[in-house]
Scaffold this motif. Structure first.
Motif, PDB file in Angstrom:
ATOM      1  N   ALA A 247      -7.238  68.170 -89.254  1.00  0.00           N
ATOM      2  CA  ALA A 247      -8.301  67.329 -89.815  1.00  0.00           C
ATOM      3  C   ALA A 247      -8.784  67.862 -91.160  1.00  0.00           C
ATOM      4  O   ALA A 247      -9.149  67.092 -92.054  1.00  0.00           O
ATOM      5  CB  ALA A 247      -9.464  67.238 -88.830  1.00  0.00           C
ATOM      6  N   LEU A 248      -8.757  69.191 -91.333  1.00  0.00           N
ATOM      7  CA  LEU A 248      -9.197  69.803 -92.589  1.00  0.00           C
ATOM      8  C   LEU A 248      -8.086  69.857 -93.641  1.00  0.00           C
ATOM      9  O   LEU A 248      -8.323  70.291 -94.766  1.00  0.00           O
ATOM     10  CB  LEU A 248      -9.701  71.226 -92.314  1.00  0.00           C
ATOM     11  CG  LEU A 248     -10.992  71.332 -91.489  1.00  0.00           C
ATOM     12  CD1 LEU A 248     -11.253  72.789 -91.121  1.00  0.00           C
ATOM     13  CD2 LEU A 248     -12.170  70.746 -92.264  1.00  0.00           C
ATOM     14  N   GLY A 249      -6.893  69.429 -93.262  1.00  0.00           N
ATOM     15  CA  GLY A 249      -5.779  69.457 -94.193  1.00  0.00           C
ATOM     16  C   GLY A 249      -5.118  70.812 -94.331  1.00  0.00           C
ATOM     17  O   GLY A 249      -4.294  71.018 -95.227  1.00  0.00           O
ATOM     18  N   LEU A 250      -5.446  71.748 -93.429  1.00  0.00           N
ATOM     19  CA  LEU A 250      -4.882  73.090 -93.488  1.00  0.00           C
ATOM     20  C   LEU A 250      -3.612  73.223 -92.650  1.00  0.00           C
ATOM     21  O   LEU A 250      -2.939  74.253 -92.696  1.00  0.00           O
ATOM     22  CB  LEU A 250      -5.921  74.111 -93.007  1.00  0.00           C
ATOM     23  CG  LEU A 250      -7.236  74.127 -93.796  1.00  0.00           C
ATOM     24  CD1 LEU A 250      -8.210  75.103 -93.164  1.00  0.00           C
ATOM     25  CD2 LEU A 250      -6.973  74.479 -95.255  1.00  0.00           C
ATOM     26  N   TYR A 251      -3.317  72.200 -91.879  1.00  0.00           N
ATOM     27  CA  TYR A 251      -2.123  72.189 -91.025  1.00  0.00           C
ATOM     28  C   TYR A 251      -1.496  70.811 -91.150  1.00  0.00           C
ATOM     29  O   TYR A 251      -2.150  69.805 -90.880  1.00  0.00           O
ATOM     30  CB  TYR A 251      -2.526  72.502 -89.586  1.00  0.00           C
ATOM     31  CG  TYR A 251      -1.400  72.421 -88.572  1.00  0.00           C
ATOM     32  CD1 TYR A 251      -0.221  73.129 -88.753  1.00  0.00           C
ATOM     33  CD2 TYR A 251      -1.535  71.646 -87.423  1.00  0.00           C
ATOM     34  CE1 TYR A 251       0.800  73.069 -87.819  1.00  0.00           C
ATOM     35  CE2 TYR A 251      -0.522  71.583 -86.476  1.00  0.00           C
ATOM     36  CZ  TYR A 251       0.635  72.292 -86.673  1.00  0.00           C
ATOM     37  OH  TYR A 251       1.650  72.228 -85.744  1.00  0.00           O
ATOM     38  N   ARG A 252      -0.254  70.778 -91.595  1.00  0.00           N
ATOM     39  CA  ARG A 252       0.430  69.502 -91.826  1.00  0.00           C
ATOM     40  C   ARG A 252       1.734  69.459 -91.036  1.00  0.00           C
ATOM     41  O   ARG A 252       2.811  69.665 -91.603  1.00  0.00           O
ATOM     42  CB  ARG A 252       0.685  69.289 -93.316  1.00  0.00           C
ATOM     43  CG  ARG A 252      -0.596  69.185 -94.155  1.00  0.00           C
ATOM     44  CD  ARG A 252      -0.276  68.970 -95.622  1.00  0.00           C
ATOM     45  NE  ARG A 252      -1.464  68.740 -96.408  1.00  0.00           N
ATOM     46  CZ  ARG A 252      -2.228  69.711 -96.920  1.00  0.00           C
ATOM     47  NH1 ARG A 252      -1.898  70.983 -96.715  1.00  0.00           N
ATOM     48  NH2 ARG A 252      -3.293  69.412 -97.638  1.00  0.00           N
ATOM     49  N   PRO A 253       1.662  69.193 -89.748  1.00  0.00           N
ATOM     50  CA  PRO A 253       2.876  69.173 -88.922  1.00  0.00           C
ATOM     51  C   PRO A 253       3.757  67.982 -89.260  1.00  0.00           C
ATOM     52  O   PRO A 253       3.280  66.860 -89.423  1.00  0.00           O
ATOM     53  CB  PRO A 253       2.330  69.069 -87.498  1.00  0.00           C
ATOM     54  CG  PRO A 253       1.001  68.376 -87.670  1.00  0.00           C
ATOM     55  CD  PRO A 253       0.450  68.875 -88.972  1.00  0.00           C
TER      56      PRO A 253
END
Length: 267
Positions: A247-253
């Motif tokens: 949601a914070l854009g720190l993880y983009r699977p």
């Protein structure tokens, strides 16, 4: 009806649809004799796809991946603002499809679980859906099967005349089975998890207040602590953390959409 297509939840493409839209799509494919891959995923199912890239590719090849439980619905609403008002649980989906199949004269087949559970399920169906055409029932073989045996099962399902096949083999076995078998069988195949047990009465459903607050897992843990404690103790916290990072854009699977063929299925 709401059908907003698919959205990325931890790399798994989950369908932002309500139950009515899902049932309508399944019934339409059944009438037209078209294969359709359908499953309803709770947190455990989503995490199975997140952790295993090959399985993620299989899940993302499904036509409908429904949000089974509040935590998956909340993820769709939080990250993608889909505005879904309720999840699409496997048991609720099954009841909706069975009702529509009864009205439309579409024969159904049940594959999976045990003989005892299927017998109790058949009794429930006769009481609740007296006009429903049941093309057949077959319990799980509880073993790995090779391609030849898989072809025999597909032929058996086709010969039954079923227009819809419900599959209850447990996650992730049932999704692997449906992914491989839908095209050879040629009709909608729906992985419904524990719905066979809930409908048969061999597993008690959680109270509504727990479902409303996304705490179905607490009920399952109380009923089956030895089997499920690791699943919930390990996966639930990781699910929440990864969702926050996405949601914070720190993880983009990555939403992978292909999977390597497998030599054997669990059936």
């Amino acid at each position: 009806m709401i059908d907003l297509g698919k959205r990325n939840v931890l790399g798994v493409l989950v369908s932002a649809v309500d139950r009515e839209a899902a049932v309508a799509r399944i019934i339409r494919a059944a009438r037209e004799r078209e294969p359709l891959r359908v499953t309803a995923l709770a947190v455990h199912g989503v995490m199975a796809g997140n952790r295993n890239l090959e399985h993620r590719g299989r899940l993302n090849g499904f036509d409908l991946v429904l949000p089974d439980g509040q935590p998956v619905r909340w993820a769709l609403n939080l990250m993608h603002r889909t505005g879904l008002r309720s999840p699409v649980r496997g048991t609720d989906l099954a009841l909706g499809v069975l009702s529509a199949a009864e009205q439309g004269g579409l024969p159904v087949y049940f594959y999976g679980s045990t003989t005892g559970t299927l017998e109790r399920l058949a009794a429930r169906i006769r009481d609740e859906f007296p006009a429903l055409q049941v093309a057949g029932m077959a319990p799980s073989r509880f073993c790995a099967i090779d391609r030849s045996t898989a072809s025999e099962i597909a032929a058996q399902l086709r010969k039954s005349g079923a227009r819809i096949v419900f599959v209850g083999l447990g996650c992730p076995r049932q999704e692997t089975f449906v992914h491989a078998m839908a095209d050879p069988v040629g009709v909608p195949m729906i992985a419904v998890g524990a719905a066979f047990d809930y409908l048969a009465g061999t597993l008690r459903p959680p109270p509504n207040v727990l479902m409303r607050w996304g705490l179905e897992w607490v009920w399952r843990l109380v009923l089956e602590p030895r089997r499920l404690w690791r699943r919930y103790a390990l996966l639930n916290p990781v699910y929440v953390i990864l969702l926050g990072l996405q949601a914070l854009g720190l993880y983009r699977p990555a939403a992978l959409t292909s999977a390597a063929p497998i030599e054997a299925l669990d059936a």
